[in-house]
Write a protein that holds these residues in place. Structure first.
Motif, PDB file in Angstrom:
ATOM      1  N   ILE A 256      55.748 -32.948-107.960  1.00 29.31           N
ATOM      2  CA  ILE A 256      55.720 -32.473-106.576  1.00 29.31           C
ATOM      3  C   ILE A 256      56.130 -31.002-106.583  1.00 29.31           C
TER       4      ILE A 256
ATOM      5  N   GLN B  22      54.809 -37.362 -97.161  1.00 28.78           N
ATOM      6  CA  GLN B  22      55.494 -38.641 -97.284  1.00 28.78           C
ATOM      7  C   GLN B  22      56.979 -38.457 -97.572  1.00 28.78           C
ATOM      8  N   ALA B  23      57.325 -37.356 -98.265  1.00 28.29           N
ATOM      9  CA  ALA B  23      58.723 -37.125 -98.639  1.00 28.29           C
ATOM     10  C   ALA B  23      59.621 -36.966 -97.417  1.00 28.29           C
TER      11      ALA B  23
ATOM     12  N   TYR C  92      61.577 -39.990 -96.781  1.00 27.82           N
ATOM     13  CA  TYR C  92      62.704 -40.259 -97.666  1.00 27.82           C
ATOM     14  C   TYR C  92      64.009 -39.702 -97.084  1.00 27.82           C
TER      15      TYR C  92
ATOM     16  N   ILE D 272      64.158 -37.418-103.618  1.00 28.39           N
ATOM     17  CA  ILE D 272      62.704 -37.426-103.835  1.00 28.39           C
ATOM     18  C   ILE D 272      62.347 -38.200-105.093  1.00 28.39           C
TER      19      ILE D 272
ATOM     20  N   HIS E  42      62.938 -42.123-104.467  1.00 25.55           N
ATOM     21  CA  HIS E  42      62.141 -42.870-103.488  1.00 25.55           C
ATOM     22  C   HIS E  42      60.643 -42.728-103.684  1.00 25.55           C
ATOM     23  N   HIS E  43      60.205 -41.678-104.376  1.00 27.26           N
ATOM     24  CA  HIS E  43      58.764 -41.530-104.584  1.00 27.26           C
ATOM     25  C   HIS E  43      58.305 -42.573-105.598  1.00 27.26           C
ATOM     26  N   GLN E  44      57.380 -43.421-105.189  1.00 29.01           N
ATOM     27  CA  GLN E  44      56.917 -44.524-106.032  1.00 29.01           C
ATOM     28  C   GLN E  44      55.408 -44.416-106.255  1.00 29.01           C
ATOM     29  N   PRO E  45      54.976 -43.566-107.191  1.00 30.47           N
ATOM     30  CA  PRO E  45      53.543 -43.446-107.469  1.00 30.47           C
ATOM     31  C   PRO E  45      53.039 -44.626-108.291  1.00 30.47           C
TER      32      PRO E  45
END
Length: 337
Positions: free
Chosen positions: A215, A124-125, A128, A202, A205-208
């Protein structure tokens, strides 16, 4: 206004497609279309030339080879300069080195190709790096992007960050606010400007679903042993990012970090544009946004506006108010826009 459309694909030397990503109102390309794009590049290479770009009335196509991998990007944004697209492709490749390591990208055997294909399809990264053109942080800028703060706030935040990094058992930690660096430890400063910028993208934008995530990353252009990028939400819009050798107990880490950063919570909650000018060079100017680009140690410092000088506005300020993007002042190794 026409909607931006973008297509990105990676093809190996044998013409096998590793990944295809499309953004905007555009369908995934057919196999013959991908074959045509690849054939244009290989025909040029066998003729002794390097294919760099193809431009039509409504689309530009950029090519960039990294070893045995050919990156192809097509976009209908004709205002995006070809050099910017090339820099973007280079940053995407560096991002893949960061995420997968140099060994996985050295595809010279079929089983390595399959491993890389599987890693790319579930990454998914990668999105980004590909679909952020105008937002901050941006991989198109020459280094990590920071928010300028008054010196007293920087000192308080550094002390708090030092306590938090000790709790996380790491020397590499940073505080980010809405994607921009507030402060970071000396160990984090030792990262290359590109790595620092990619980690910034990273973490932003990473929205867990949880307030914490980790990561696996490979530093030093993908040549070092894998470590963990651990990010924890401190308060609304503020993150603590750490580089750790092993994944810590994220829940325990989050509660400990929150208590350590509690003394500086008032600083973290105040919008940057309400804190006043960070240095005297900008105190006499009236502006909406200043961008300080440092070239000696590549980084980009953003100074939010609403800073009105006490004295009369200088001629540079008057020029800047008429031309928001005009160069205002500079010093050796540094430019202010």
């Amino acid at each position: 206004m026409q909607q931006s459309q973008q297509l990105f694909t990676i093809v190996d030397e044998g013409g096998q497609t590793l990944v295809v990503r499309s953004y905007g109102d555009i369908q995934a390309p057919s196999f013959p279309t991908l074959g045509l794009l690849f054939s244009i590049a290989t025909f040029s290479e066998t003729s002794g030339f390097e294919m760099q770009s193809v431009c039509t009335q409504d689309v530009q196509i950029m090519y960039r080879r990294f070893g045995s991998l050919l990156f192809i990007m097509a976009t209908n944004n004709l205002l995006l300069h070809a050099d910017a697209v090339r820099r973007k492709l280079e940053a995407v490749y560096d991002g893949m080195l960061l995420l997968f390591g140099a060994e996985l990208l050295a595809v010279d055997k079929p089983f390595q190709l399959d491993r890389l294909r599987k890693a790319l399809r579930g990454c998914q990264a990668l999105d980004y790096f590909l679909c952020e053109d105008v937002t901050l942080p941006s991989i198109l800028l020459p280094g990590p992007q920071e928010v300028a703060l008054p010196p007293e706030d920087v000192s308080e935040l550094r002390r708090a960050l030092g306590r938090a990094s000790q709790t996380a058992s790491t020397q590499q930690a940073a505080l980010l606010s809405n994607g921009l660096y507030l402060v970071c430890t000396p160990g984090w400063r030792q990262l290359s400007p590109r790595e620092s910028c990619l980690l910034q993208v990273i973490a932003t934008h990473h929205q867990p679903e949880e307030d914490h995530f980790s990561i696996t990353v490979h530093l030093n252009a993908g040549t070092s042993q894998p470590c963990e990028l651990v990010a924890s939400r401190v308060t609304e819009g503020v993150q603590l990012a750490c580089i750790c050798q092993h994944v810590p107990d994220l829940t325990a880490l989050g509660s400990s970090i929150y208590s350590l950063l509690k003394p500086v919570e008032s600083i973290l909650r105040v919008p940057p544009n309400s804190r006043g000018p960070p240095n005297q060079q900008l105190a006499s100017l009236s502006f909406d946004l200043a961008l300080i680009v440092s070239h000696q140690a590549p980084r980009v410092i953003l100074v939010p506006g609403n800073h009105n000088g006490d004295g009369p506005q200088s001629k540079a300020g008057e020029a800047g108010s008429q031309h928001p993007g005009k160069h205002k002042s500079s010093s050796p190794g540094r430019h202010v826009f």
